[in-house]
Each structure stands twice: as C-alpha cells, then as structure tokens.
Design an enzyme around this catalytic site. Structure first.
Site, mmCIF file in Angstrom:
data_model
loop_
_atom_site.group_PDB
_atom_site.id
_atom_site.type_symbol
_atom_site.label_atom_id
_atom_site.label_comp_id
_atom_site.label_asym_id
_atom_site.label_seq_id
_atom_site.Cartn_x
_atom_site.Cartn_y
_atom_site.Cartn_z
ATOM 1 N N GLY A 527 4.245 14.084 17.195
ATOM 2 C CA GLY A 527 3.512 15.106 17.727
ATOM 3 C C GLY A 527 3.937 16.306 17.062
ATOM 4 O O GLY A 527 4.774 16.466 15.771
ATOM 5 N N GLY A 528 3.484 17.486 17.433
ATOM 6 C CA GLY A 528 3.544 18.740 16.681
ATOM 7 C C GLY A 528 5.199 19.144 16.716
ATOM 8 O O GLY A 528 6.006 19.935 15.892
ATOM 9 N N PHE A 529 5.671 18.942 17.904
ATOM 10 C CA PHE A 529 7.309 19.202 18.242
ATOM 11 C C PHE A 529 8.128 17.918 18.372
ATOM 12 O O PHE A 529 9.547 18.272 18.488
ATOM 13 C CB PHE A 529 7.113 19.791 19.412
ATOM 14 C CG PHE A 529 6.703 21.233 19.823
ATOM 15 C CD1 PHE A 529 6.683 22.117 18.656
ATOM 16 C CD2 PHE A 529 5.551 21.280 20.079
ATOM 17 C CE1 PHE A 529 6.180 23.491 18.471
ATOM 18 C CE2 PHE A 529 4.627 22.557 20.140
ATOM 19 C CZ PHE A 529 4.967 23.621 19.515
ATOM 20 N N ASP A 643 -4.508 23.640 24.277
ATOM 21 C CA ASP A 643 -4.601 22.671 22.980
ATOM 22 C C ASP A 643 -5.052 21.561 23.479
ATOM 23 O O ASP A 643 -4.508 20.202 22.985
ATOM 24 C CB ASP A 643 -2.827 22.434 22.570
ATOM 25 C CG ASP A 643 -2.622 21.704 21.177
ATOM 26 O OD1 ASP A 643 -3.804 21.900 20.641
ATOM 27 O OD2 ASP A 643 -2.036 21.402 20.951
#
Length: 838
Positions: A527-529, A643
C-alpha cells in the site's frame, strides 16, 4: 447657445488629454506597444483582462533589472518570462521597444543592444506592433495580423495554460524549459525539461544537458505513464499531438478564475503550482520527481541529501562547508560544498563514512580489490574517495555527487579523502554529515577526557537497564517468560483510552514467526505506507499484517492515527484491528484476515468480476453505505475517512465489504461540519473538488468518494482508467451524459447481462450522481443515501452536473441537498498543498 457652451467646455479638456498622451504615450493602460513607444522605468503594458503585465522588475541586492512578463496581481514568484535573463541591467533606463528594423529590442541610449528578437525578415517598425495577450503570450505582428514572433515559442522556465512545448521533427529543433539559476537569478540554470531521446513521445528532466534523471514516461493517449497526477481531469486537460512533421504538448486549466503555472524549479523538480489568493502564496498541486533527493546533483559536490528533512534536506560532510554563503538558508545547495582544508596529496588521509548511499557517478573506475585500492587512490592526487563494493574497488575522481543519507541503518561504506590537518587520531577515523573542524576538535577533547567515565557509566546503566526490563516484562506478561504463553495486553495510547479495551500489543518475534520472517510468499500486496503480509498467530488464527515502511514520517502518522481511531470503532462493515507492534523502527498493524482481498481485485478483473452478480454488488454497495453512515453519524466519534476507494474495501469469506485503511481519517467535533487543511492527501479520481482544490474536507468528501465507487460497481470500470475518447469524458462525465440522454442503463457492466434488478440499477446510478455533485452542499448525507437505496418510496431529486465540469462554486440557490446538517461554507480560498497519490 447650449451647444456652443458645451464645445467651449469640452475643447480644453480634449486638448489637455491629448497633451498628456503626447507627453507619456503609456499613461493610459494598454495591451499594445506601438511604433515609437518604449517601456522604461515603471511604464508597462497590461493584457486586456488585467492578468498579465510586461515591464521592468528588479531582483537581488544590489538590484539587477530585467524586462519580463508577470502575473499583475500576484506579489511573489510572479515572473513567467524574461527577455534579458542572462544579461541584467544596472537600472531601468534602457528602452524596450520596436526597433527601426522591426525587431523587439532592449536598447540603451547609445544604442547598445542587450537583447533583441533577431528576426531576419526585418521591415519598417511602423508596420509592426507588440500585443500582450490574455494568456500571457507577447506577440510581435505586422499590420495584417501575421504573428512574426512570440514569447510562447521562446519559453523560459514556465509553461502556461494553452502554451505549446513543441518539437520540429524536420529540423529536430525543440522548445524546452530551463530552470533559473537561483530564486534571485533568472539566468539559465542546470535543469531542463526537454523531449526524450530521438523525439520520443515523452519528456525528460536533464542536469547540465548531460545527465537524465527523470522521465514522464511515454504518452499513452491520455496521460504520460510516469505522471499519475494527470488523471485529475476535472482540474486539468492534458493533450499531446504528433504527426510526421511536428509534436507538441499543452494543457488547460478548468478553474478559469484561478492562476496556475508549470515550472522547472530551481530545485530541479517540475512543479504544477496554483495561486491561492486568500493565503497569498503559491501552492504545489504536484511535483516530480516526488523525492527531492532524486534530483541529480541536488545538493552539489560533497553535499548529502536527507529525504526526511523537508525544510533543508542538504548538509555538507564533516570537513566541508557550503560553497555559497546564501546556500546556508536554502533547501537546495546547487553550489555544493567546499573543503575546509585544502588537500596536500601525498600526506592526505581517508575517513570512513557510513550510512550513505551513493548513486551513479561518472568519475569512478573499477579495479582489483585489496590494500592496493587505498594506496592507488592515495597516489592519485585527483582521487577523492574509494570503496570496496561487490568484490571490486571503486575509485572516485573529482567531486562526489548524489550522496544520500540513509536513516534506516543501511547504506554503503565509503572512504573520503581529507587533508591530514583534519586528523588528530589514528585511522580509522569516522566522519558524519554536518559539523565543522571546530566541532570535531571539541568532540575529540570530550571523548579523551571522559572515555573512562563513559565506559563505566555505560556498563552500570546496562546492568540496571537489563534488570529493570526483565522486571517490567515479567510484570507485563503476568510472570511468565514464555512467548508462547504470553497473553496480549491492551496498548493504551493517551488519556482517551483509559478503559481496558483496545488493540493488543504483540511482540515482534511473534509477528516474525507468524509471517515466516515477512517472506515474499506471504506478501499480499503493498500500500501507500508499507507492505501487507498474511500470517498465522499460534499457527491457527489467520491475520493480515501491515508493516509500515521504515523511516517514513507519514507511516508513523498513519500508524498512530489508525491505532487511536479504529480501536474505538466497532461495526460489521469496518475491518477489525486485532493489535499492533512497536519495536525500534518497526511499526506493525495486525488486522483480521480478509480471504478475498479487496473489492478492486474482483471488480476490475475480466474473469473475477463475473463472480460478482448484481445481487452481490448491491449488497456490497449497501454494506459500504452502512459503514460510512456509522462513521459519519452513529459512532461515538464522527470520522471522515478521506481515502475511500475500491482498494480500501476488503471482502471477507462471504464477500461482505469492510472499510479499511484509516491512516488518513480524521475525527470531527460535535458541531463541526468541515475542516480546512494545509496538506491534501488521497487518491486522484476519488477526491472531492473542494478537498483537492481548497484543502476543505467534511463528511461530504466521503460521500463524493462513495458516489464514484457506486458508478464503478455498476459499470465495472475503474475511475482512473476510464476515458471516453469520443467525447473527452471520464467515468463521471460518461455516466452523466448517459443519464441526461435517458440511457442510464447503458452504463451497466456487460458481464451482468440484463437479468438483474434494473430499477435497482437505475436507483444506484441516480444516487451515485447525487453523491458526486459539484457543490458539497448539494450532496446527500450517508443517512439519506442508505434511505434512498433501501426503499423505493422516496422521490429522488434530479442531480446537478458532476465534478468533471468543475469550474468553481455553483449557486446555493435551489440546492437539492437532503442534508440535515447546518449548511456552513466559506467563500474564502484555501491552501492547496502537495497532493500525494497513493
């Protein structure tokens, strides 16, 4: 008699006005420079709409003068084009005018040329005029309106809406953007944005015309592959034209009341900026390359770039200082660093530097390994560093560029050449980033005096620390040292979690065992992180383990936010957080395992989507709606997710939807209806316009995202991928067009056939269009959405145009909102910060 009196009164006024015009031809603002007129001092011409002006401006201290085009009402960073960018003037007495041969020139009284257009087909100046257009283009044309020369064809560092960046394929000559040398010096800097090799359909950022360090990726018919920000079609329209003789790129901005520009910044990044009038500043809508340290030679020679330091990422190595005094306050040190002590060649020594990653450098050679590596470098006075890498010896000559600091304990080992005067100790001597010779002398003195005391104190502290840790651990786990028998204790974070409930605190070794040491075979995705792994606690309970990226400040914020928030939220349509782990740099979240992964895995796969019949899709729509209703209204907190997208909707074994990923979520107070933020984060295509443009979010931001998801579920099309080339529409515009033509059912996913509940499909499309309306006050609340979807009785209002045609705030009169909240909004502008796509 009355007519005669009027003539007597008007004639003196007319003569006075004529006299003034003759004395100063530019006394009245105009967009045209006529033959015989000249710009000097404070005189200028202004575009007809009042947005741009052409005239003198000054920079630096002492002041240097330039002629350029600026945004008239913008007080800072307002220059978009400079004529004499590499030949500044000492004052503003030189004349900018149309010369006798028909060229535009900057000329001093003795007729010394500082700049001119160099037109070969010169003619009498009396037949030519220069006009500043409303798009910021200065055109020189003759009386029959033929454009002979214009600033758009000779760009500086800025590309304005409607301006072409072109390539002539016949002559292979192209236009390109070149950065300023510094914020106070518009002369050409080291960074250029230009066409790719051999005129390919892409652009590259290049350092000093030699080193390519970033590319847009090839044009795919809609966007450049490496710039996902171009997917924000409701704000910008990008186009790329190419035939056998010419190629050009241009963009337009849908927000006609706002100012925007695309610049190659002095930092080496390409930035899309939007002017926010209320905040009186430019805000970055997107920037590439995203990481500042990815810019080639960003910190100059012997400078080290730290990506985690947003304000001032550049530092000099110990033994070096900034080459330019003004660089001490700048975020980019283009001048690099200079040695504090000059090298003496044969008497020089080498200092060990660790925790640094170096990228490709043209000044290296590879030779045999062993002691000869150091001796060979020492004998060569041009050798500045060496390193043993992968069984070979690497030797650098000249300046060291692209050094990057590693904050996760990794990095390469490199030996830096320093003058012997820098050393007061025997080898090996270790240096770090930052500091000075005086600082190091003090450190060495302190080490010499207190070495014995430090060793003894460290030993005593270690003994006490081990004893205290064992006592704490025994108490925390109930008197047992066995990890297999350890009960999970609640992790209490802050005063808000005083009750003995919350996520469990897992030991890192337990997580390692559950995920098979985070093996690739257990990896579910990224994912994004951070990455997500499948695991088994105790060999039985299946879990999903999200391991946040090391050294990421965003990851830390997401971790703390998610632990605090989701621990307090319990709903069957929200993913359950089982526990967390904090140990060293490790930050880990443990969720219930969702065997069917995320909604987008099924919805956008040609084969898997057939498993989602309409009945199941409608259940998923209702589940997401109920989950959002709980977040916005029914929970004891009031949460905005920020989000929401199909990849954050997980599916359990029965394909029931569960909203996940609360790292960007925010809690609202009881009487809050909206919040302004300086940092816009989220995913393109799902962000509401007021959030993407103004940093203003509310529960209606989630409603917009939900509307996008409904249309995706109905159509089986992904918002960020769909594009109707015939009508230049995205998924929202396509749905709106079909609805207006009473062909709404044509949006239905063809894999579903026509056996589904068609009235239910139409209602979902109708509700989806209500959710994505341009004005947030027109969108319904999630309570209203659940009501509209779950019954056929309410008469639905007609939706207004969606955000694909977004051009500002629409009228509040006749609002179709079903919202029960107070309609609080502001007409102020807000800051648009860097949008971080995920």
């Amino acid at each position: 008699m009355g007519v005669l009196l009027s003539q007597l009164l008007l004639e003196p006024l007319f003569l006075l006005l004529l006299f003034c015009l003759l004395q100063d031809p530019l006394a009245i603002a105009t967009d045209t420079l006529l033959p015989g007129q000249a710009l000097t001092g404070s005189t200028r011409i202004t575009s007809a709409d009042g947005v741009f002006e052409l005239g003198y401006f000054s920079l630096g201290n002492p002041s240097r003068y330039y002629v350029g085009i600026r945004f008239k009402e913008v007080p800072i960073d307002n220059v978009v084009w400079v004529a004499n960018r590499d030949r500044p003037l000492e004052d503003s007495t030189a004349e900018f005018k149309i010369s006798e041969d028909g060229n535009l020139v900057i000329q001093t009284k003795p007729k010394s040329l500082f700049w001119y257009t160099n037109l070969t087909s010169a003619s009498s100046s009396s037949s030519r005029v220069a006009v500043l257009l409303g798009n910021g283009n200065l055109v020189l044309k003759d009386m029959n309106s033929s454009v002979l020369w214009d600033t758009f064809s000779h760009p500086a560092n800025t590309l304005l809406p409607g301006q072409n960046l072109a390539l002539d394929k016949v002559t292979m000559s192209s236009q390109y953007l070149t950065s300023w040398k510094s914020s106070l010096d518009p002369s050409p800097g080291p960074f250029t944005l230009e066409y790719g090799p051999n005129g390919t359909a892409q652009f590259v950022l290049v350092w000093k015309k030699t080193q390519q360090y970033w590319t847009t990726g090839l044009w795919n018919g809609q966007v450049f592959g490496g710039v996902p920000e171009m997917g924000a079609r409701y704000l910008y329209n990008f186009s790329f034209f190419s035939n056998e003789t010419v190629s050009y790129f241009r963009y337009t901005f849908n927000e006609t009341e706002r100012l925007t520009k695309l610049v190659v910044d002095v930092s080496g990044q390409i930035k899309q900026l939007v002017w926010v009038k209320a905040a009186n500043q430019w805000s970055v809508f997107w920037a590439q390359p995203r990481q500042q340290c990815a810019v080639y030679a960003m910190c100059g020679a012997f400078g080290v770039c730290n990506q985690d330091d947003d304000k001032n990422p550049c530092r000099c190595l110990e033994g070096f200082h900034p080459a330019l005094a003004q660089d001490k306050g700048l975020s980019a040190w283009s001048g690099g660093c200079l040695r504090e002590t000059k090298l003496q060649c044969k008497t020089d020594q080498f200092a060990l530097l660790t925790g640094i990653r170096f990228t490709e450098n043209p000044n290296y050679v590879i030779m045999e390994i062993g002691d000869k590596c150091r001796s060979t470098c020492l004998k060569d006075c041009s050798c500045t560093a060496y390193s043993n890498q992968s069984g070979s010896c690497w030797i650098w000559k000249g300046d060291l560029l692209n050094l990057q600091q590693q904050n996760d304990g990794g990095g390469d080992v490199i030996y830096i050449r320093l003058a012997s005067l820098e050393f007061t100790e025997k080898q090996p001597y270790t240096i770090s980033v930052g500091g000075s010779s005086e600082d190091r002398q003090k450190k060495r003195l302190i080490v010499t005096i207190f070495t014995t005391i430090t060793v003894v104190a460290a030993f005593l502290c270690a003994v006490i620390g081990v004893y205290s840790f064992r006592s704490w651990k025994a108490e925390a786990i109930g008197g047992t040292d066995s990890q297999s028998e350890r009960p999970f204790q609640p992790m209490l974070l802050g005063d808000e979690m005083k009750e003995n409930t919350g996520p469990e605190l897992f030991d890192f070794q337990v997580i390692m065992a559950a995920t098979n040491n985070f093996s690739e075979s257990n990896k579910l995705g990224r994912g994004g992180f951070g990455s997500v792994y499948k695991g088994k606690l105790g060999g039985e309970i299946e879990v999903a383990v999200k391991r946040l990226s090391k050294g990421s400040q965003q990851g830390h914020q997401e971790f703390m936010n998610e632990v605090k928030l989701i621990a307090k939220l319990q709903h069957r349509n929200l993913v359950q957080l089982l526990g967390c782990c904090v140990e060293g740099h490790e930050k880990i979240l443990v969720y219930e395992y969702m065997p069917n992964k995320s909604l987008n895995t099924f919805l956008f796969d040609e084969a898997l989507r057939r498993q989602l019949d309409w009945a199941k899709r409608f259940e998923i729509v209702m589940g997401i709606a109920r989950g959002l209703q709980y977040l916005h209204q029914d929970s004891r907190l009031r949460v905005v997710h920020r989000d929401l997208k199909t990849s954050n909707i997980l599916l359990d074994g029965e394909m029931n939807p569960k909203i996940s990923d609360f790292g960007l979520a925010r809690i609202f107070g009881g009487d809050q209806t909206q919040v302004d933020t300086n940092r816009v984060v989220g995913t393109y295509g799902y962000m509401s316009p007021e959030y993407a443009l103004e940093g203003r979010y509310s529960t209606k931001s989630d409603v917009f995202s939900f509307g996008v998801i409904i249309l995706e579920i109905v159509s089986g099309q992904k918002m960020t991928n769909f594009y109707d080339t015939e009508h230049s529409l995205n998924l929202l515009g396509h749905a709106w067009k079909l609805w207006n033509e009473e062909k709404g059912l044509d949006l239905l996913d063809q894999s579903l056939g026509w056996t589904c509940h068609l009235q239910q499909v139409k209602r979902c499309i109708h509700v989806g269009l209500l959710c994505i309306q341009e004005d947030s006050t027109d969108r319904p609340t999630m309570s209203s959405v659940v009501l509209m979807l779950s019954t056929d009785s309410p008469i639905l209002l007609q939706p207004k145009p969606p955000v694909y045609s977004y051009r500002g705030k629409s009228s509040k009169i006749g609002s179709s909102s079903l919202d029960s909240e107070p309609k609080s909004y502001s007409t102020n502008d807000f800051i648009i910060s860097l949008v971080e796509a995920r």
